[in-house]
Write an enzyme that holds these catalytic residues in place. Sequence first.
Site, mmCIF file in Angstrom:
data_model
loop_
_atom_site.group_PDB
_atom_site.id
_atom_site.type_symbol
_atom_site.label_atom_id
_atom_site.label_comp_id
_atom_site.label_asym_id
_atom_site.label_seq_id
_atom_site.Cartn_x
_atom_site.Cartn_y
_atom_site.Cartn_z
ATOM 1 N N ASP A 134 42.900 7.788 33.001
ATOM 2 C CA ASP A 134 42.145 8.896 32.417
ATOM 3 C C ASP A 134 42.699 9.212 31.034
ATOM 4 O O ASP A 134 43.132 8.320 30.320
ATOM 5 C CB ASP A 134 42.212 10.101 33.378
ATOM 6 C CG ASP A 134 40.931 10.921 33.371
ATOM 7 O OD1 ASP A 134 40.600 11.489 32.320
ATOM 8 O OD2 ASP A 134 40.253 10.979 34.407
ATOM 9 N N HIS A 213 40.752 16.375 30.759
ATOM 10 C CA HIS A 213 40.091 15.677 31.864
ATOM 11 C C HIS A 213 41.105 14.983 32.782
ATOM 12 O O HIS A 213 41.011 15.059 34.012
ATOM 13 C CB HIS A 213 39.117 14.662 31.264
ATOM 14 C CG HIS A 213 38.145 14.064 32.219
ATOM 15 N ND1 HIS A 213 38.474 13.023 33.060
ATOM 16 C CD2 HIS A 213 36.830 14.319 32.438
ATOM 17 C CE1 HIS A 213 37.398 12.673 33.757
ATOM 18 N NE2 HIS A 213 36.387 13.445 33.405
ATOM 19 N N SER A 546 33.196 12.604 38.010
ATOM 20 C CA SER A 546 34.621 12.510 37.633
ATOM 21 C C SER A 546 35.502 13.350 38.540
ATOM 22 O O SER A 546 36.656 13.027 38.764
ATOM 23 C CB SER A 546 34.829 13.059 36.210
ATOM 24 O OG SER A 546 34.707 12.071 35.257
#
Length: 768
Positions: A134, A213, A546
Site C-alpha cells: 500500500d 490509505h 480497499s
Amino acid sequence: MAATSLPFLLFLFTFFKFSASQTADQTLKTFLFRVDRNSKPSIFPTHYHWYASEFADPPQILHVYDTVFHGFSASLTPHQVASISSHPSVLAVIEDQRRHLHTTRSPQFLGLRNQRGLWSESDYGSDVIVGVFDTGVWPERRSFSDKHLGPIPRRWRGVCETGVKFAKSNCNRKLVGARFFIKGHEAAANAGGPISAINDTVEYRSPRDADGHGTHTASTAAGRYAFEASMSGYASGIAKGVAPKARLAVYKVCWKESGCFDSDILAAFDAAVNDGVDVISISIGGGDGISSPYYLDPIAIGSYGAVAHGVFVSSSAGNDGPNGMSVTNLAPWLTTVGAGTIDRNFPAVVILGDGRRLNGVSLYAGSPLKGKMYPVVYPGKSGMLSGSLCMENSLDPREVRGKIVICDRGSSPRVAKGLVVKKAGGVGMILANGISNGEGLVGDAHLIPTCAVGADEGDAVKSYVSSTKTPTATLDFEGTVIGIKPAPVVASFSGRGPNGLNPEILKPDLIAPGVNILAAWTDAVGPTGLETDSRKTEFNILSGTSMAAPHVSGAAALLKSAHPDWSPAAIRSAMMTTASVTDNRNQTMTDEATGKASTAYDLGAGHLNLGRAMDPGLVYDITNDDYVRFLCSVGYGPRVIQVITRTPLNCPAKKPSPENLNYPSIAALFSTAGKSSKTFIRTVTNVGQPNAVYRPRIEAPRGVTVAVKPSRLVFNEAVKKRSFIVTVGVDRKNVVFGEAGAVFGSLYWSDGKYVVRSPIVVTQMDPL
C-alpha cells in the site's frame, strides 16, 4: 543455447545496446522481462550479471526478480526493447503500467466476539505475519503498539528499511518489517509524460505513509486494540483490527497522487515471499475496467508465485460497480473481495423550507447550522455541467454566497466540491448522487456542513428548488447510529461479476465490510486528504473494496494461525462455503444500487462469517498442478504458462475443462445453440469430525435442473477426500435469465452439524 553461439550473441547484444543510442527514438519506457532462468550461461556468476552483460546496461536495470518471477525490469528505448524481445531466453515482455488504490465495529460484525470462537482459539494470530502492499505506514499509531506481544517469529527474514523520517526503531514486535519500492515510479517520472517526480515536501522516500490509505488498511487487517477511538466524535468505541496480535510487514508500493507501478509491485511480491509473510493484502487494481490476461498482469503473476509458496493473497474487487463485469483481480488463485455495509451509519438530514426531511449521511464535525434556514441554489439549473458538478472555478460567488449549494457527484473528489463551495462563499453543500450511484452513500469528513443524498432525494431537492420562488433549507447532523437494518447490504460501488476473463470462475469470491470503516490514519494529511485540510486525526473513516480486502487478510491470518497446515485455497474455501447470504433481518441480502435482492455476481459466495469459517466441515482444496491444468484449459500454451508458473511444463493431450477447477463455486455457461447440460467434477476434503456422512440439498433456479452423484459422501479416519459430479441442465423454454443475464442457485452438503454451501450460476454466453 549452443555454447558456440554465446560469443556471437554477446557481441550481438553489445552491438544492439550501443547502436540503440544511434536510433531516432530515444524515449525511455519501463518494461518487465520474463527470462528463462535455466538458460543462464555458466560463465555468469548470477542472473544479474547475465542481465547486465547481455540485455541492458546496469544503470537501466531497476529490479531483478528471482522468487515469484524470474527476470528483470529496465528503463529502455524502443530499439533496445525490440532487440531484447527477440532473445530466445525471453519468454514475455510486459510494459510497466500504473495502477491505483481501491480506495470499528466491523470485527464484531464479522461474528467475532472477545474471548470466544476465533479470537480466543487462535491466540489472535500472533504467530502469523501479514504483508500489506500500500502507501506505507504511520508507525507511531497506537494500532501498531507491540505491548504484551511475544518475540518476533524466528522464521521472519525481513528488514526494517530506513529512509526519510523512518528509523529502524520505528519497527517493533508488531510492525516487524517495512520496505519501500520507488524505482519503477522514478523511471516513469524521468521518462516524462503524466507522472511527476516525488514531491519531497509532501511525500517521504521511506516506508512512512504520506497518504493515509496504507495506515488504514494495515490497521484494519491487524491493528491492536485502541480504546476511545473515533474520528472527530464519529464511530466512537474500541478500534481493533481483525487479527490484533498478528504481525505486520509493510511494503510501500504506492506513492501520493502517483499510483503504484507494476515493476515495484512485483518487486514487493518477490521481497515479501522471501521475507516469510503468511498473508498478503493488496488493495490495488487496474482501475480502467479492463483486465489483462494473467500472463500480462504482474499482480496475477506475483500472487501466483506467492500462493505457490503457501502465501494467502487477498485482493480488492475494485470500485467500478454497480456495472456488470466490473470486478477486477480475477486470477483464480487470488481471493477477490467485494464490499458490504456494516450496521453503523452516520445520518444527516436535509430539512427543506416546506418541512420535508430528506435523509442522507455525513461525517461533518465542525460548527452546526443550528436549524437556521439558508437559501438553496443549484448551479446545474443553467445547464452548465461544470457548475452542476461544482468543479474548480465553476461557481459564481454572486450566485452562491451565503447559500447552501447542491452539487452533483462525479468527476472530482466529493470533499473537493465542498472546498469549491467554501471558496465561493457558500455556507453548506447538498451532495447529490446521479443514476449511476443510485442510493449508495459513503460518509466523508467534509470541510463545510454537507449532507450526501441518494439519487431520489437529489431529484426531490432539485425539483423543490426549481418549483419554489425562494427555496430554503438547513442541514442537521445526527452523529453515529448503531444497529442499522438491513445490514450488510452490497455496496453500490463494489465490483460485480461476471468475470470478464474467464466467466467459468465466479468473481468476486465474497464480500466483507467496506463502507464507513474506522481505522488508523497518517499525521501527514487531514481526514479528507486535501492539501488545504490541516486537521489532524488518529483515525479516519473510509469506504471502498480497499477496506474490505484487509478484513479478509486479517481473517486469513486467524485461520492460518488456527490451521497452519491449510493451503491458501483451503482458507479461501472455508470463508466462501460458510459465508452469509442473509442480512440482520434474516432476509436475502440486498443490493444498495437497486434495493433488490443481491445475486452471486454481486456478493460471490456471500458475506464473510468468521465464526463459522473457523470450522467449515469440508474444504475445496486446489494444488499448483490444478492451477496449471486450468491455464491449459483456457488455451495458454506451455511457454505462456511458464511466464506465470516459472517452471517449464506440458499441457495434457486432452484439453481440460476450465469449470473443473476445484473451486468452491460453480458457474455453468451455455451457448445459445449448444448442449443443454454440463457436468462438473469437485473434490472435498473433510476437516471436521472424522466419521461423517454428508448429503446434498439443491436449490435450483426455475428452468434449471441440478443433479449430484453420489447421493452421499462417507468419510472416516482413513478416507479424508471424496469426489462428486454435478450435472446442470437448462430448459431453454422455461429459463428466464433476467437483468443479470444469469440465474442463481445453491448446492449444500450437510452432515447434520456442518452446512457447506456453494453458489451455482447458470448463464447463457456465446464465446467471443
